[in-house]
Design a protein around this motif. Structure first.
Motif, short mmCIF file in Angstrom:
data_model
loop_
_atom_site.label_atom_id
_atom_site.label_comp_id
_atom_site.label_asym_id
_atom_site.label_seq_id
_atom_site.Cartn_x
_atom_site.Cartn_y
_atom_site.Cartn_z
N THR A 153 1.37 -0.85 0.00
CA THR A 153 0.45 0.11 0.27
C THR A 153 0.56 1.03 0.10
N MET A 154 0.24 2.12 -0.35
CA MET A 154 1.08 3.98 -0.30
C MET A 154 0.06 4.80 -0.17
N ILE A 155 0.18 5.56 0.05
CA ILE A 155 -0.44 6.54 0.47
C ILE A 155 -0.02 8.24 -0.20
N VAL A 156 -0.81 8.95 -0.46
CA VAL A 156 -0.22 10.17 -1.23
C VAL A 156 -0.77 11.13 -0.76
N GLU A 157 -0.16 12.03 0.32
CA GLU A 157 -1.19 13.32 0.43
C GLU A 157 -0.38 13.86 1.36
N ASP A 158 -0.77 15.57 0.76
CA ASP A 158 0.12 16.09 1.04
C ASP A 158 0.37 17.42 2.04
N GLU A 159 -1.19 17.11 2.67
CA GLU A 159 -0.51 17.51 4.03
C GLU A 159 -0.63 16.19 5.66
N ARG A 160 0.70 17.08 6.14
CA ARG A 160 1.77 15.75 6.66
C ARG A 160 1.05 15.24 8.06
N ILE A 161 0.20 16.61 8.56
CA ILE A 161 -0.32 15.99 10.04
C ILE A 161 -1.50 14.69 9.53
N ILE A 162 -2.21 15.58 8.22
CA ILE A 162 -3.20 14.16 8.12
C ILE A 162 -2.21 12.92 7.90
N LEU A 163 -1.03 12.62 6.90
CA LEU A 163 -0.60 11.70 6.91
C LEU A 163 -0.34 11.15 7.63
N ASP A 164 0.19 12.31 9.01
CA ASP A 164 0.67 11.53 10.49
C ASP A 164 -0.06 10.44 10.95
N ASP A 165 -1.65 10.61 11.03
CA ASP A 165 -2.67 10.83 11.70
C ASP A 165 -2.95 9.35 11.79
N LEU A 166 -3.03 8.74 9.58
CA LEU A 166 -3.36 7.91 8.98
C LEU A 166 -2.50 6.89 9.34
N LEU A 167 -0.99 7.15 9.33
CA LEU A 167 0.31 5.70 9.76
C LEU A 167 -0.20 5.75 11.07
N ALA A 168 -0.32 6.60 12.11
CA ALA A 168 -0.69 6.07 13.53
C ALA A 168 -1.91 5.79 14.01
N ILE A 169 -2.91 5.99 13.13
CA ILE A 169 -4.16 5.33 14.24
C ILE A 169 -4.60 4.15 14.69
N ILE A 170 -3.92 3.86 13.36
CA ILE A 170 -4.08 1.71 12.93
C ILE A 170 -2.94 1.52 13.27
N ASP A 171 -3.00 -0.08 13.23
CA ASP A 171 -1.97 -0.78 12.74
C ASP A 171 -2.09 -1.28 11.13
N TRP A 172 -1.24 -1.22 10.68
CA TRP A 172 -2.07 -1.60 9.50
C TRP A 172 -1.27 -2.75 8.26
N LYS A 173 0.48 -3.10 9.76
CA LYS A 173 0.07 -4.54 9.14
C LYS A 173 -0.88 -5.46 9.88
N ALA A 174 -1.65 -5.63 11.39
CA ALA A 174 -3.02 -5.88 11.27
C ALA A 174 -3.76 -6.10 11.01
N GLU A 175 -4.10 -4.85 9.56
CA GLU A 175 -5.34 -5.22 9.27
C GLU A 175 -5.00 -6.11 7.53
N GLY A 176 -3.72 -5.83 7.78
CA GLY A 176 -3.62 -6.77 6.27
C GLY A 176 -2.75 -5.62 5.38
N PHE A 177 -2.25 -4.28 5.19
CA PHE A 177 -1.83 -3.82 4.64
C PHE A 177 -0.42 -3.43 5.08
N ASP A 178 0.57 -3.64 4.04
CA ASP A 178 1.87 -3.03 3.94
C ASP A 178 1.94 -1.18 3.31
N ILE A 179 2.48 -0.89 4.57
CA ILE A 179 2.55 0.95 3.68
C ILE A 179 4.19 0.70 3.45
#
Length: 338
Positions: free
Chosen positions: A7-33
């Motif tokens: 998975t790739m995340i494309v977001e120009d607002e750093r605060i939103i990107l950081d929130d997305l990365l931190a708010i959930i355990d991506w690998k536990a959900e089945g996604f590798d950033i």
């Protein structure tokens, strides 16, 4: 352990990107950033480098916006999945993205662990179902193809690979590679020569297809040698005549007997004694096997398949097909699509 989706995340607002990365355990959900990007221009570059299967993307970004990036990537890889990150005032753009093939949108104002979990699990289940279905179809066609005692050609092999054409991603390659190797090994083993199988080191679909084609030609040669050792020349001659003339509606015992230089009665007795089957059994089996291949291709109507394999009417063909397989031709084809 869950299969991880790149998975790739494309977001120009750093605060939103950081929130997305931190708010959930991506690998536990089945996604590798595997990558992030601050705009579509860098997103395009990161896509080429990391080949993600899923992209979460903002719409309004500097340099190259999300919709332009999405169009460009979709042209290269129609099977890639997109989730759009959208604000309320971008909703019309989000709808445009859906029309372009995005799976869904995520409202930035609604981002929470529960909300994101629900969205991600929906897309995870869908993506896995799609690839599982494609792999199953590929396996069925490959098994049918290599076990068919016909002369193979590269066009037939292309049809096998068409089942996964929309999923030609690096992530899927390993599964297709292992499945292909296992299937070919089983066929070598079936012919009593497992030591002839050599597992290759491959990393691209084109190389895999070329290797498979070579293996199939080798299998044909081995199959012919086994067959020729097992039966007398006159039986082999009769078999080969059937394989090359099965599409002729008037093919029958007398025609084959004339070809091999025996009376029909003598050939009938000898053929049954040597093979345990009748000449008509082999004619029918050959026609039905070829009919399965043609039906699997999806390019022919039932009446066309009937004509191509030597039956004068589609009704009679359907009756014979049902007797041999337990399904009518249309039922068989529908079963392949499920």
């Amino acid at each position: 352990m869950k299969k991880l989706i790149k998975t790739m995340i494309v977001e120009d607002e750093r605060i939103i990107l950081d929130d997305l990365l931190a708010i959930i355990d991506w690998k536990a959900e089945g996604f590798d950033i595997v990558a992030t990007a601050p705009n579509g221009k860098i997103g395009l570059r990161q896509y080429e480098l990391y080949q993600p299967e899923l992209i979460l993307s903002d719409i309004r970004m500097p340099l190259v916006n999300g919709l332009t990036m999405m169009k460009s990537i979709k042209l290269k890889n129609p099977s890639i999945h997109f989730l759009i990150l959208s604000a309320f005032d971008e909703f019309d753009y989000a709808k445009d993205a859906i029309r372009l093939g995005a799976e869904d949108y995520i409202l930035k104002t609604e981002i929470s662990q529960e909300y994101l979990h629900e969205k991600l699990q929906t897309i995870y289940n869908k993506m896995n179902h799609e690839t599982d279905t494609a792999i199953t179809a590929f396996e069925k066609k490959l098994v049918d193809y290599i076990s068919t005692p016909m002369i193979h050609c590269i066009d037939d092999l292309n049809e096998v690979f068409e089942t996964i054409a929309a999923f030609h991603t690096p992530a899927l390659f390993e599964q297709i590679y292992e499945l292909s190797c296992d299937t070919v090994y089983q066929q070598f083993t079936h012919l009593g020569v497992p030591d002839k199988f050599k597992k290759p080191e491959l990393s691209a679909y084109a190389d895999l297809k070329e290797w498979l084609y070579k293996c199939l030609k080798d299998l044909e040669e081995i199959d012919n040698l086994v067959f020729k050792k097992q039966y007398p020349p006159i039986i082999i001659n009769a078999h080969e005549y059937i394989y090359h003339h099965y599409m002729e509606p008037d093919l029958k015992l007398q025609t084959i007997a004339n070809h091999v230089g025996l009376s029909s009665g003598r050939l009938s007795v000898l053929f049954k004694k040597e093979t345990g089957r009748t000449v008509n059994d082999v004619i029918t089996d050959t026609r039905i096997q070829k009919a399965k291949e043609l039906l699997s291709s999806g390019r022919y109507k039932v009446y066309e398949v009937s004509e191509l394999v030597g039956y004068k009417t589609s009704q009679y063909f359907s009756t014979i097909f049902f007797h041999q397989t337990g399904q009518y031709p249309n039922q068989y084809r529908k079963g392949l699509d499920q």
